[in-house]
Design an enzyme around this catalytic site. Structure first.
Site, PDB file in Angstrom:
ATOM      1  N   ASP A 183      34.120  -7.444   1.266  1.00  0.00           N
ATOM      2  CA  ASP A 183      34.674  -7.710  -0.064  1.00  0.00           C
ATOM      3  C   ASP A 183      35.630  -8.876   0.114  1.00  0.00           C
ATOM      4  OD1 ASP A 183      34.565  -6.639  -2.891  1.00  0.00           O
ATOM      5  OD2 ASP A 183      36.718  -6.916  -2.598  1.00  0.00           O
ATOM      6  N   SER A 184      35.461  -9.870  -0.712  1.00  0.00           N
ATOM      7  CA  SER A 184      36.197 -11.102  -0.447  1.00  0.00           C
ATOM      8  C   SER A 184      36.619 -11.758  -1.745  1.00  0.00           C
ATOM      9  CB  SER A 184      35.316 -12.048   0.370  1.00  0.00           C
ATOM     10  OG  SER A 184      34.018 -12.117  -0.172  1.00  0.00           O
TER      11      SER A 184
HETATM   12  P1  IMP Z   1      32.655  -9.593  -4.052  1.00  0.00           P
HETATM   13  O1  IMP Z   1      33.207  -9.537  -2.645  1.00  0.00           O
HETATM   14  O2  IMP Z   1      31.235  -9.202  -4.105  1.00  0.00           O
HETATM   15  O3  IMP Z   1      33.541  -8.880  -5.014  1.00  0.00           O
HETATM   16  O4  IMP Z   1      32.634 -11.113  -4.519  1.00  0.00           O
HETATM   17  C1  IMP Z   1      33.406 -12.062  -3.935  1.00  0.00           C
HETATM   18  C2  IMP Z   1      33.467 -13.310  -4.803  1.00  0.00           C
HETATM   19  O5  IMP Z   1      34.445 -14.164  -4.207  1.00  0.00           O
HETATM   20  C3  IMP Z   1      32.166 -14.099  -4.819  1.00  0.00           C
HETATM   21  O6  IMP Z   1      31.385 -13.827  -5.939  1.00  0.00           O
HETATM   22  C4  IMP Z   1      32.662 -15.539  -4.868  1.00  0.00           C
HETATM   23  O7  IMP Z   1      32.973 -15.885  -6.181  1.00  0.00           O
HETATM   24  C5  IMP Z   1      33.970 -15.467  -4.080  1.00  0.00           C
HETATM   25  N1  IMP Z   1      33.748 -15.758  -2.653  1.00  0.00           N
HETATM   26  C6  IMP Z   1      33.836 -14.917  -1.593  1.00  0.00           C
HETATM   27  N2  IMP Z   1      33.579 -15.561  -0.453  1.00  0.00           N
HETATM   28  C7  IMP Z   1      33.328 -16.834  -0.798  1.00  0.00           C
HETATM   29  C8  IMP Z   1      32.998 -17.987  -0.033  1.00  0.00           C
HETATM   30  O8  IMP Z   1      32.844 -17.988   1.195  1.00  0.00           O
HETATM   31  N3  IMP Z   1      32.825 -19.108  -0.762  1.00  0.00           N
HETATM   32  C9  IMP Z   1      32.974 -19.170  -2.114  1.00  0.00           C
HETATM   33  N4  IMP Z   1      33.254 -18.128  -2.862  1.00  0.00           N
HETATM   34  C10 IMP Z   1      33.446 -16.969  -2.210  1.00  0.00           C
END
Ligand code: IMP
Length: 218
Positions: free
Chosen positions: A69-70
């Protein structure tokens, strides 16, 4: 070891696959495993959401599972979009709308006050319920416009402070101010939030796997 890369995000899957394969793991995607699941990300932190996704996907596939999750935390916006990075503009995964909204929110913020950091919480989960949590971050700043076409999400707007040197452990200051989306894969993976979290995972995993299970003898 064969692991499930637990994400429905194609950009994230590409990165999880290439980093984990370089670290020696065999990677199966959700599609390869025939899993169609979209667990609600109800946690208040990256770590909570990573744990929640790892548990849900691991239960569905029965394999050791890696979930990430990022998101992007922008100082001038009080840490936003943070855990809401994927749905900052309203629709989950609409990268173009998210980038437009971020640029608009940062329009009046001067150079020098545009600091931000990308964060990745990774949870490795075993079918027996044991889990290992690690995280990584990458400091940088938000550009005034999009540059580059590699990668996904906020990549064209995020300028990391340093870049990796392919084939080496070294990093260099990002003097040319290239965005994540202008970096070659190896240049990004060496310094990225996800690359750092997964390197930590690979480092900690052997000891974690050798630890006796709770309740076991010896
Ligand atoms: P989740 O972890 O599925 O909630 O989504 C993380 C969101 O953070 C992604 O949809 C991107 O918008 C953004 N994100 C996470 N990592 C990256 C990366 O390495 N590059 C660009 N956007 C990122």
């Amino acid at each position: 070891m064969t692991v499930c890369a637990a994400t429905n995000n194609p950009g994230k899957l590409r990165e999880l696959r290439r980093i984990l394969e370089r670290l020696g793991y065999t990677v199966k995607s959700l599609r390869e495993l025939g899993i169609d699941l979209d667990p609600a990300e109800t946690g208040a932190t990256f770590a909570e959401n990573a744990a929640l996704k790892a548990a849900a996907f691991c239960a569905a596939c029965g394999l050791p599972t890696v979930a990430d999750d990022s998101g992007l935390c922008v100082a001038a916006l009080g840490g936003a979009p943070g855990v809401y990075s994927a749905r900052y503009a309203g629709t989950h995964g609409d990268d173009a709308a998210n980038n437009r909204k971020l640029l608009a929110a940062m329009a009046a913020v001067p150079a020098g006050q545009r600091g931000a950091s990308f964060v990745s919480a990774v949870c490795f989960r075993l079918p027996d319920g044991r889990a290992l949590a690690v995280s990584g971050s990458c400091p940088g700043s938000i550009a005034f416009g999009e540059t580059g076409h590699n990668g996904f999400g906020y990549d064209p707007l995020f300028v990391p402070d340093a870049v990796g040197v392919p084939g080496s452990e070294k990093t260099l200051p990002n003097t040319a101010r290239r965005s994540y989306a202008e970096l070659a894969d190896a240049e990004k993976d060496a310094i990225s939030h996800r690359g750092r979290a997964l390197a930590k995972l690979a480092e900690e995993l052997p000891a974690f796997l050798n630890r006796p299970q709770e309740g076991s003898i010896g």
